[in-house]
Design a protein around this motif. Structure first.
Motif, PDB file in Angstrom:
ATOM      1  N   SER A 145      -2.101  10.734  -1.961  1.00 26.46           N
ATOM      2  CA  SER A 145      -1.536   9.077  -2.144  1.00 26.46           C
ATOM      3  C   SER A 145      -0.337  10.171  -0.949  1.00 26.46           C
ATOM      4  CB  SER A 145      -0.962   9.371  -3.931  1.00 26.46           C
ATOM      5  OG  SER A 145      -1.776   9.178  -4.277  1.00 26.46           O
ATOM      6  N   ALA A 146      -0.216  11.017  -1.432  1.00 24.35           N
ATOM      7  CA  ALA A 146       0.870  11.850  -0.506  1.00 24.35           C
ATOM      8  C   ALA A 146       0.530  11.537   1.280  1.00 24.35           C
ATOM      9  CB  ALA A 146       1.108  12.914  -0.216  1.00 24.35           C
ATOM     10  N   THR A 147      -0.694  11.766   1.481  1.00 20.28           N
ATOM     11  CA  THR A 147      -1.271  11.867   2.844  1.00 20.28           C
ATOM     12  C   THR A 147      -1.372   9.999   3.282  1.00 20.28           C
ATOM     13  OG1 THR A 147      -2.124  13.949   1.897  1.00 20.28           O
ATOM     14  CG2 THR A 147      -3.054  12.267   4.198  1.00 20.28           C
ATOM     15  N   ILE A 148      -1.932   9.804   2.382  1.00 17.87           N
ATOM     16  CA  ILE A 148      -1.894   8.275   2.427  1.00 17.87           C
ATOM     17  C   ILE A 148      -0.485   7.595   3.008  1.00 17.87           C
ATOM     18  CG2 ILE A 148      -2.652   5.252   2.277  1.00 17.87           C
ATOM     19  CD1 ILE A 148      -5.097   7.452   0.380  1.00 17.87           C
ATOM     20  N   GLY A 179      -3.316  -6.355  -0.819  1.00 18.31           N
ATOM     21  CA  GLY A 179      -2.861  -4.424  -0.062  1.00 18.31           C
ATOM     22  C   GLY A 179      -2.388  -3.812  -1.246  1.00 18.31           C
ATOM     23  N   THR A 180      -1.619  -4.330  -2.334  1.00 17.80           N
ATOM     24  CA  THR A 180      -1.794  -3.528  -3.106  1.00 17.80           C
ATOM     25  C   THR A 180      -2.590  -2.684  -3.823  1.00 17.80           C
ATOM     26  OG1 THR A 180      -0.083  -5.119  -3.505  1.00 17.80           O
ATOM     27  CG2 THR A 180      -0.422  -3.183  -5.386  1.00 17.80           C
ATOM     28  N   LEU A 193       0.420   5.564   6.366  1.00 17.07           N
ATOM     29  CA  LEU A 193       0.252   4.321   6.511  1.00 17.07           C
ATOM     30  C   LEU A 193       1.955   4.026   7.038  1.00 17.07           C
ATOM     31  CD1 LEU A 193      -1.261   2.927   3.681  1.00 17.07           C
ATOM     32  CD2 LEU A 193      -2.445   2.849   5.477  1.00 17.07           C
ATOM     33  N   LEU A 194       2.441   5.006   6.531  1.00 12.92           N
ATOM     34  CA  LEU A 194       3.763   4.401   7.839  1.00 12.92           C
ATOM     35  C   LEU A 194       4.246   3.184   8.093  1.00 12.92           C
ATOM     36  CD1 LEU A 194       6.197   7.573   5.699  1.00 12.92           C
ATOM     37  CD2 LEU A 194       6.571   5.134   5.168  1.00 12.92           C
ATOM     38  N   ARG A 223       0.817  -1.512  -0.058  1.00 16.21           N
ATOM     39  CA  ARG A 223       0.519   0.021   0.173  1.00 16.21           C
ATOM     40  C   ARG A 223       0.555   1.437   0.029  1.00 16.21           C
ATOM     41  NH1 ARG A 223      -5.176  -1.811   3.424  1.00 16.21           N
ATOM     42  NH2 ARG A 223      -4.672  -4.156   3.089  1.00 16.21           N
ATOM     43  N   LEU A 224       2.266   0.936   0.855  1.00 16.36           N
ATOM     44  CA  LEU A 224       2.778   2.455   0.827  1.00 16.36           C
ATOM     45  C   LEU A 224       3.585   2.247  -0.663  1.00 16.36           C
ATOM     46  CD1 LEU A 224       4.641   1.396   4.209  1.00 16.36           C
ATOM     47  CD2 LEU A 224       2.856   3.375   3.967  1.00 16.36           C
ATOM     48  N   VAL A 225       3.792   1.400  -1.088  1.00 12.10           N
ATOM     49  CA  VAL A 225       5.177   0.950  -2.480  1.00 12.10           C
ATOM     50  C   VAL A 225       3.744   1.855  -3.903  1.00 12.10           C
ATOM     51  CG1 VAL A 225       5.904   0.762  -4.042  1.00 12.10           C
ATOM     52  CG2 VAL A 225       6.416  -0.440  -1.866  1.00 12.10           C
ATOM     53  N   ALA A 226       2.592   1.120  -3.616  1.00 16.10           N
ATOM     54  CA  ALA A 226       1.393   1.664  -4.878  1.00 16.10           C
ATOM     55  C   ALA A 226       1.046   3.236  -4.825  1.00 16.10           C
ATOM     56  CB  ALA A 226       0.780   1.049  -4.958  1.00 16.10           C
ATOM     57  N   SER A 227       1.265   3.313  -3.281  1.00 14.28           N
ATOM     58  CA  SER A 227       0.255   4.748  -3.318  1.00 14.28           C
ATOM     59  C   SER A 227       0.320   6.388  -4.090  1.00 14.28           C
ATOM     60  CB  SER A 227       0.191   5.255  -1.961  1.00 14.28           C
ATOM     61  OG  SER A 227       1.731   5.186  -1.490  1.00 14.28           O
TER      62      SER A 227
END
Length: 411
Positions: A356-359, A122-123, A363-364, A63-67
């Motif tokens: 996307s940046a907020t998520i 997740g992706t 999520l980090l 989810r982090l990589v794809a955001s």
């Protein structure tokens, strides 16, 4: 504008139901069942706290990589089409996983299949989530001064799904992995079909220069920095999410190994928490009308901090369940404040990239929480949660102290 809104309100409400609320409901239920069901499936089949934490990490890292990529595609292609394709892709992946687990219910193949499902779902979930949030934000802007009501309804839908999803996943797991995955597949297919009714959203012009996801995230980060109110709130919630994520990742281990309950009891914890959050969101909807963003957000922040500290010291399962419910109810109130604020402040043409940046920022802490759960002995989890709870209280206090006089939360 106010003259034309009143006569069109019934049509507008019907459009919200068919195009926004129903697709989000089906997608949220599928997401909740997969998010909570897959770690339960890992614990039930392997009886390993380390693998349970690893599965939680594998759900959140994609989810982090794809955001960044998801925000770029949603900005350029529109929310409706991406929502449809992401839900359809998740349905196909889950159907394939159910077939494999039917043929190989145990052993290495089953374990690898579940881990791959954690990564795949997740992706695809981050794509459907960002698309649904973009569509919901557009609906909020069309609602004008009633934007917080649209966001409260959307959050209520998500919490209703979280109320039903973990419990339903736990019950279906008693019948075996294939039935559980088959039901999630059905809800994903329903979301894909309903997404065809989602209204179009503003897109970046085709003539605009195409940037890499990293550049899009940088644009989103710059937008967050240019909006101090949003930046401080995101920072406080990010610190808070470390404690929340750790409780979520460690709950199967705490409930099963420490309190001696079944895996179904783990789902009951999060279903009770979702029920409390649903009530909280309903109350916040009216409280925001009367009190405004800052008083509601600050009150929820104080409750979340106190509940998290107490949950780390819970002596038994009932008290743990109640404290988690209070914590998540307070988190739900802060989420309504965040959603209302970002729909109000973020420019429409930059919403996807900024979301996307907020998520990504929010999520980090979750994969970090999974790693902490995998590396920490079960007997020491309480001490780690206590330390994260203290950090959560400090982060939320600093954020809302800074936002006390900010006009964006006082208007």
């Amino acid at each position: 504008m106010s003259v034309s809104v009143a006569p069109r309100h019934p049509h507008h409400s019907a459009g919200l139901m068919r195009g926004i609320y129903l697709p989000r409901a089906a997608d949220a239920l599928a997401s909740a069942m997969s998010t909570y069901g897959i770690p339960l499936l890992v614990l039930a089949t392997t009886n390993s706290a380390a693998l349970t934490g690893a599965a939680f990490t594998l759900e959140w890292i994609p989810r982090l990589v794809a955001s960044g990529l998801a925000g770029t595609i949603v900005d350029r292609r529109g929310a409706a089409g991406i929502f449809h394709l992401a839900s359809l892709g998740r349905a196909l992946a889950l159907a394939a996983g159910a077939l494999v687990l039917h043929c190989h219910p145990f052993g290495l193949v089953a374990s690898m299949t579940v881990m791959v499902l954690a990564t795949t779902t997740g992706t695809l979930t981050v794509f459907s989530y960002i698309a649904a949030e973009t569509a919901g934000a557009a609906a909020g802007r069309r609602a004008g001064t009633r934007a917080h009501r649209v966001q409260a309804v959307l959050l209520g839908i998500e919490q209703t799904a979280t109320l039903a999803g973990p419990a339903l996943a736990g019950l279906l797991l008693l019948a075996g992995p294939p039935p559980m995955l088959a039901v999630i597949t059905a809800f994903s297919l329903l979301a894909a079909l309903l997404a065809l009714r989602t209204p179009p959203t503003p897109v970046v012009p085709a003539s605009a220069p195409k940037g890499r996801p990293g550049a899009v995230l940088l644009t989103g980060w710059r937008t967050i920095r240019s909006l101090p109110a949003l930046g401080w709130l995101v920072a406080g919630l990010t610190v808070s999410n470390l404690a929340t994520g750790l409780l979520q990742a460690a709950s199967p281990v705490i409930v099963v190994k420490h309190f001696g309950q079944s895996t179904t009891a783990v789902g009951l914890v999060w279903s009770a928490a979702a029920g409390a959050t649903l009530l909280s969101v309903t109350l916040c909807r009216f409280a925001l009308d009367r009190l405004g963003l800052w008083p509601v957000g600050a009150t929820c922040a104080a409750l979340a901090s106190l509940a998290c500290v107490a949950a780390a010291q819970a002596p038994d399962y009932p008290s743990y369940l109640i404290l988690i419910a209070v914590l998540m109810a307070a988190e739900g109130g802060m989420t309504v404040v965040l959603r209302t604020l970002r729909s109000r402040l973020i420019p429409p043409e930059k919403f996807g990239s900024t979301l996307s940046a907020t998520i990504l920022i929010l999520l980090l802490p979750f994969p970090v929480a999974g790693v902490l759960t995998a590396l920490t002995p079960p007997d020491a989890l309480g001490h780690v949660i206590t330390a994260c709870a203290a950090l959560q209280a400090l982060g939320l206090f600093c954020a809302f102290a800074r936002l006390r006089t900010d006009p964006a939360l006082r208007s």
